[in-house]
Design a protein around this motif. Structure first.
Motif, short mmCIF file in Angstrom:
data_model
loop_
_atom_site.label_atom_id
_atom_site.label_comp_id
_atom_site.label_asym_id
_atom_site.label_seq_id
_atom_site.Cartn_x
_atom_site.Cartn_y
_atom_site.Cartn_z
N UNK A 6 0.84 -1.18 0.00
CA UNK A 6 0.00 0.00 0.00
C UNK A 6 0.88 1.24 0.00
N UNK A 7 0.26 2.37 0.24
CA UNK A 7 1.00 3.61 0.35
C UNK A 7 0.18 4.76 -0.18
N UNK A 321 -6.95 -11.48 0.63
CA UNK A 321 -6.33 -10.18 0.38
C UNK A 321 -5.13 -10.28 -0.56
N UNK A 322 -5.11 -11.35 -1.35
CA UNK A 322 -3.92 -11.64 -2.16
C UNK A 322 -3.57 -10.50 -3.10
N UNK A 323 -4.54 -9.95 -3.81
CA UNK A 323 -4.23 -8.91 -4.80
C UNK A 323 -3.69 -7.65 -4.15
N UNK A 327 0.23 -7.04 -4.72
CA UNK A 327 0.06 -6.17 -5.87
C UNK A 327 1.36 -5.57 -6.39
N UNK A 328 2.37 -5.45 -5.53
CA UNK A 328 3.63 -4.86 -5.95
C UNK A 328 4.60 -5.84 -6.56
N UNK A 329 4.26 -7.13 -6.58
CA UNK A 329 5.16 -8.15 -7.13
C UNK A 329 4.84 -8.40 -8.59
N UNK A 330 5.83 -8.95 -9.34
CA UNK A 330 5.53 -9.28 -10.73
C UNK A 330 4.68 -10.55 -10.78
N UNK A 334 3.79 -13.57 -8.05
CA UNK A 334 2.41 -13.73 -7.55
C UNK A 334 1.91 -15.14 -7.79
N UNK A 335 2.12 -15.65 -9.00
CA UNK A 335 1.59 -16.97 -9.32
C UNK A 335 2.33 -18.06 -8.54
N UNK A 336 3.63 -17.89 -8.31
CA UNK A 336 4.36 -18.86 -7.50
C UNK A 336 3.80 -18.92 -6.08
N UNK A 337 3.52 -17.75 -5.51
CA UNK A 337 2.93 -17.74 -4.17
C UNK A 337 1.51 -18.31 -4.19
N UNK A 338 0.74 -17.97 -5.22
CA UNK A 338 -0.62 -18.50 -5.32
C UNK A 338 -0.61 -20.02 -5.40
N UNK A 339 0.32 -20.57 -6.16
CA UNK A 339 0.40 -22.03 -6.27
C UNK A 339 0.80 -22.66 -4.94
#
Length: 349
Positions: A6-7, A321-323, A327-330, A334-339
């Protein structure tokens, strides 16, 4: 309780930063100001000249009414001031000194407060580069200080804390911890619709229903920091000694064991369950925590089952709250963490 990207959408004009600081501390002049984007509010690091012509490093924090976190309010924002003053007065936990607070000022963002800026760097939860001794000290000191937080205050209800005339108080509290945890879980499950995790809602709901029926989740309502992780600590980079515990604005009244599950997850760098890194962090952190608590926990099969459920709840909240959090990652990160989160759910028992 993780790393939100955020910010402030737009930086404040220089004259507003200077006027806010002057309103918070008479006679203080801003020499330099830099936005600090990692937060749900408007935050600036400022260098000031005080009324005695001394340079000081400080942090200006202003409430953002259109912030990205549900349930934020001026009273929720200002509870951080209450807790910084309480913790600084009654414990040895290193926290910034509050220099001034206002609820509103014409033409300025508010509420707002000004606090000292303590030295140190955000620490790592796991040892890297041969610095195992410093990492061990950090983990044990972090566990000890979290125990001090949990022993500091108790409440007669469970929920988010807000600032009231008498200090921190529970807003819209629930009478029991299972009711409060059910709210957290149901809100997260309901929020999965339309996300990349929509397909997990049904198995997660079934899993949660089984655990609520099976487990004894009774608990006392203790003070929880609400976001206790390496990113909200500062430490001496050479020794691992903690120099600050920051960001108390997410404080809650809840079961300390729930926050302990979050802390182990974050200090282990979200390492997989059963991994060497996670188990080492868990042992060091929890051992020091238990040594520091006035009332310890039983470490039996029922306790381990409850902690596993609490860990699963952290994954569920992250999916919800994933997005925002990622949101600041490529997209590849994001997909690696989602998996990884999907695998965690598939492995639930």
């Amino acid at each position: 309780m993780t790393d939100p990207k955020y910010g402030p959408r737009d930086p404040l004009p220089d004259d507003q930063v200077a006027a806010a600081v002057a309103a918070l501390r008479a006679g203080w002049t801003v020499l330099d100001a830099e936005p600090m984007p990692a937060g749900s509010d408007i935050v600036y690091g400022v260098t000031v000249r005080d009324a005695r012509d001394r340079r000081r490093e400080a942090v200006l924090k202003c409430f953002r009414s259109d912030g990205p976190v549900d349930g934020r309010s001026p009273e929720r924002f200002l509870v951080e001031v209450d807790l910084l003053e309480l913790v600084g007065r009654e414990t040895d936990i290193p926290v910034p000194e509050v220099y001034g607070t206002y609820r509103s000022r014409d033409g300025l963002p508010g509420p707002a407060f000004l606090m000292g800026r303590l030295p140190g760097e955000p620490p790592l939860g796991v040892a890297v580069g041969g610095r195992e001794a410093a990492a061990e000290r950090l983990l044990r000191e972090s566990g000890r200080l979290l125990a001090r937080v949990h022993d500091l205050r108790s409440f007669d209800a469970f929920g988010d804390l807000v600032s009231r005339d008498g200090g921190p108080a529970v807003r819209d509290g629930r009478a029991t911890w299972p009711d409060r945890l059910r709210d957290i879980v149901d809100d997260s499950l309901d929020g999965l619709a339309g996300t990349r995790f929509a397909g997990l809602e049904e198995p997660l709901r079934e899993y949660a229903d089984d655990r609520f029926a099976e487990l004894d989740l009774a608990a006392d309502a203790a003070l929880l920091h609400g976001d206790y992780r390496p990113g909200n600590l500062l430490a001496d980079p050479d020794t691992g000694d903690l120099t600050a515990v920051l960001d108390w604005g997410a404080a809650q009244a809840g079961d300390p064991r729930y926050e302990l599950a979050w802390a182990v997850r974050e200090f282990s760098g979200r390492a997989p369950v059963g991994s060497a890194d996670r188990e080492r962090v868990r042992e060091a952190f929890v051992d020091a925590y238990e040594e520091g608590r006035a009332d310890g926990f039983e470490r039996d099969a029922a306790s381990e089952r409850r902690q596993s459920f609490y860990l699963a709840a952290t994954w569920l909240v992250e999916c919800r709250w994933f997005d925002a959090w990622w949101g600041g990652a490529d997209e590849s990160a994001r997909e690696a963490r989602a998996e990884r989160l999907r695998e965690n759910v598939r492995e639930l028992r």
